[in-house]
Design an enzyme around this catalytic site. Structure first.
Site, PDB file in Angstrom:
ATOM      1  N   ASN A   1       5.947  89.088  43.554  1.00 13.85           N
ATOM      2  CA  ASN A   1       7.304  88.811  43.545  1.00 13.85           C
ATOM      3  C   ASN A   1       7.977  89.395  44.493  1.00 13.85           C
ATOM      4  O   ASN A   1       7.921  90.470  44.512  1.00 13.85           O
ATOM      5  CB  ASN A   1       7.527  89.270  41.931  1.00 13.85           C
ATOM      6  CG  ASN A   1       8.958  88.795  42.021  1.00 13.85           C
ATOM      7  OD1 ASN A   1       9.857  88.221  42.664  1.00 13.85           O
ATOM      8  ND2 ASN A   1       9.702  89.763  40.953  1.00 13.85           N
TER       9      ASN A   1
ATOM     10  N   LYS B   1      11.177  88.972  45.175  1.00 13.35           N
ATOM     11  CA  LYS B   1      12.422  89.444  44.815  1.00 13.35           C
ATOM     12  C   LYS B   1      13.381  88.901  45.950  1.00 13.35           C
ATOM     13  O   LYS B   1      13.196  87.775  46.502  1.00 13.35           O
ATOM     14  CB  LYS B   1      12.627  90.887  44.501  1.00 13.35           C
ATOM     15  CG  LYS B   1      11.571  91.259  43.441  1.00 13.35           C
ATOM     16  CD  LYS B   1      11.707  92.626  42.955  1.00 13.35           C
ATOM     17  CE  LYS B   1      10.730  93.119  41.927  1.00 13.35           C
ATOM     18  NZ  LYS B   1      10.943  94.233  41.296  1.00 13.35           N
TER      19      LYS B   1
ATOM     20  N   HIS C   1      12.367  87.756  34.041  1.00 14.05           N
ATOM     21  CA  HIS C   1      12.050  89.018  34.843  1.00 14.05           C
ATOM     22  C   HIS C   1      13.178  90.266  34.253  1.00 14.05           C
ATOM     23  O   HIS C   1      14.386  89.565  34.067  1.00 14.05           O
ATOM     24  CB  HIS C   1      12.160  88.669  36.175  1.00 14.05           C
ATOM     25  CG  HIS C   1      11.701  90.134  37.063  1.00 14.05           C
ATOM     26  ND1 HIS C   1      12.750  91.239  37.314  1.00 14.05           N
ATOM     27  CD2 HIS C   1      10.381  90.210  37.592  1.00 14.05           C
ATOM     28  CE1 HIS C   1      11.487  92.192  37.915  1.00 14.05           C
ATOM     29  NE2 HIS C   1      10.529  91.607  37.965  1.00 14.05           N
TER      30      HIS C   1
ATOM     31  N   GLU D   1      14.989  92.026  35.805  1.00 10.68           N
ATOM     32  CA  GLU D   1      16.060  92.215  36.535  1.00 10.68           C
ATOM     33  C   GLU D   1      17.028  91.159  36.278  1.00 10.68           C
ATOM     34  O   GLU D   1      18.135  91.349  36.169  1.00 10.68           O
ATOM     35  CB  GLU D   1      15.817  92.182  38.039  1.00 10.68           C
ATOM     36  CG  GLU D   1      15.080  93.574  38.665  1.00 10.68           C
ATOM     37  CD  GLU D   1      14.074  93.360  39.501  1.00 10.68           C
ATOM     38  OE1 GLU D   1      14.092  92.276  40.281  1.00 10.68           O
ATOM     39  OE2 GLU D   1      13.424  94.413  39.960  1.00 10.68           O
TER      40      GLU D   1
ATOM     41  N   GLU E   1       5.745  93.986  31.876  1.00 10.90           N
ATOM     42  CA  GLU E   1       6.367  94.874  32.954  1.00 10.90           C
ATOM     43  C   GLU E   1       7.374  95.769  32.497  1.00 10.90           C
ATOM     44  O   GLU E   1       8.502  95.516  32.069  1.00 10.90           O
ATOM     45  CB  GLU E   1       7.228  93.985  34.116  1.00 10.90           C
ATOM     46  CG  GLU E   1       6.398  92.835  34.665  1.00 10.90           C
ATOM     47  CD  GLU E   1       6.808  92.617  36.123  1.00 10.90           C
ATOM     48  OE1 GLU E   1       6.447  92.678  37.052  1.00 10.90           O
ATOM     49  OE2 GLU E   1       8.202  92.421  36.210  1.00 10.90           O
TER      50      GLU E   1
ATOM     51  N   GLY F   1       9.667  99.445  40.515  1.00  7.29           N
ATOM     52  CA  GLY F   1      10.210 100.033  41.642  1.00  7.29           C
ATOM     53  C   GLY F   1      10.491 101.293  41.706  1.00  7.29           C
ATOM     54  O   GLY F   1      11.126 101.903  42.336  1.00  7.29           O
TER      55      GLY F   1
ATOM     56  N   SER G   1       4.874  98.791  39.754  1.00  9.62           N
ATOM     57  CA  SER G   1       4.469  99.859  40.591  1.00  9.62           C
ATOM     58  C   SER G   1       2.924  99.633  40.941  1.00  9.62           C
ATOM     59  O   SER G   1       2.111 100.773  40.898  1.00  9.62           O
ATOM     60  CB  SER G   1       4.686 101.158  40.218  1.00  9.62           C
ATOM     61  OG  SER G   1       6.222 101.768  40.368  1.00  9.62           O
TER      62      SER G   1
END
Ligand code: 13P
Length: 254
Positions: free
Chosen positions: A10, A12, A96, A98, A168, A174, A214
């Site tokens: 991904n 992003k 996702h 985010e 996730e 991250g 990660s």
């Protein structure tokens, strides 16, 4: 049951068209024979067509990072499954964290998008995951179960069999903090148990559940060694060709 592992990158909101094309060429040429691994990259919408064309004769497939649930019309700034597919996508990442955190994505919109993806021939990669606070409060299973039940409500058995789930944990994205293989496996196993209830053993056994948060060249092999961890959804490390190739190799060596 043996499920083909999947490694998905991904990107992003990263990489211009030129940088993305260079990255996939490097991955493709560095590692031509991944064996039994499905490899996917998810560039920004603007680079989808160029990346799909570059990868035309390769083993790597392309995903969009989001879609709108409507097919077309007056939805300024949105991209539907039809347009993502038209630009070369075969998969789409949906829900996702985010998007849930910054753009108001809910389990209800996730569900509409999953249905839109299937309607137009895209395979959805549906993301679920708890926050740090939810884990601290002992609410992991409650949160994940709700996301899975509501996000996947009303799907047919055939759709269940084809979808991909990505676990996730938000606290691992991250941050360099990865869930241990054991921690991830525990959640993956419980997601599969729930999928058995929702769609039956046979279909549930076919669903790939990826881990994301990660994942890097160093921890991929250990994570992928667990029976219910069927691949990885990789953020940061998917922008580094050497690291991404190492992760693909760890899956290929399973
Ligand atoms: P990182 O691998 O950078 O933690 O991101 C994970 C992710 O969000 C993939 O979708």
């Amino acid at each position: 049951m043996k499920r083909t592992p999947m490694i998905a990158g991904n990107w992003k909101m990263n990489l211009t068209i030129a940088a993305g094309v260079e990255l996939v060429k490097t991955i493709h040429y560095t590692h031509r024979h991944p064996g039994e691994v499905d490899v996917v990259v998810a560039p920004p919408f603007t680079a989808l067509r160029a990346i799909a064309d570059t990868l035309n004769d390769s083993y790597i497939s392309v995903a969009a990072q989001n879609i709108h649930w409507e097919t077309s019309g007056a939805f300024t700034g949105e991209i539907s499954a039809v347009f993502a597919k038209d630009a070369g996508a075969e998969y789409v990442i949906i829900g996702h964290s985010e998007r849930r955190q910054y753009f108001g994505e809910t389990n209800e919109t996730v569900n509409k998008k999953v249905k839109a993806a299937f309607l137009h021939g895209l395979t959805p990669i549906v993301c679920v995951g708890e926050t740090d606070a939810e884990r601290e409060a002992g609410r992991v299973h409650e949160v994940i179960n709700t996301q899975v039940e509501q996000g996947l409500a009303g799907l047919t058995k055939g759709q269940f069999e084809n979808l991909i789930v990505a676990y996730e944990p938000v606290w691992a994205i991250g941050t360099g903090k990865t869930a241990t293989g054991q921690q991830a496996e525990e959640v993956h196993a419980s997601i599969r148990e729930l999928l058995v209830k929702l769609t039956g053993q046979e279909a549930a056994e076919k669903i790939r559940i990826l881990y994301g948060g990660s994942v890097g060249a160093k921890n991929a092999k250990e994570l992928l060694s667990f029976p219910n961890i069927d691949g990885a959804l990789v953020g940061g490390a998917s922008l580094k060709p050497q690291d991404f190739v190492e992760i693909i190799k760890s899956a290929g060596a399973l």
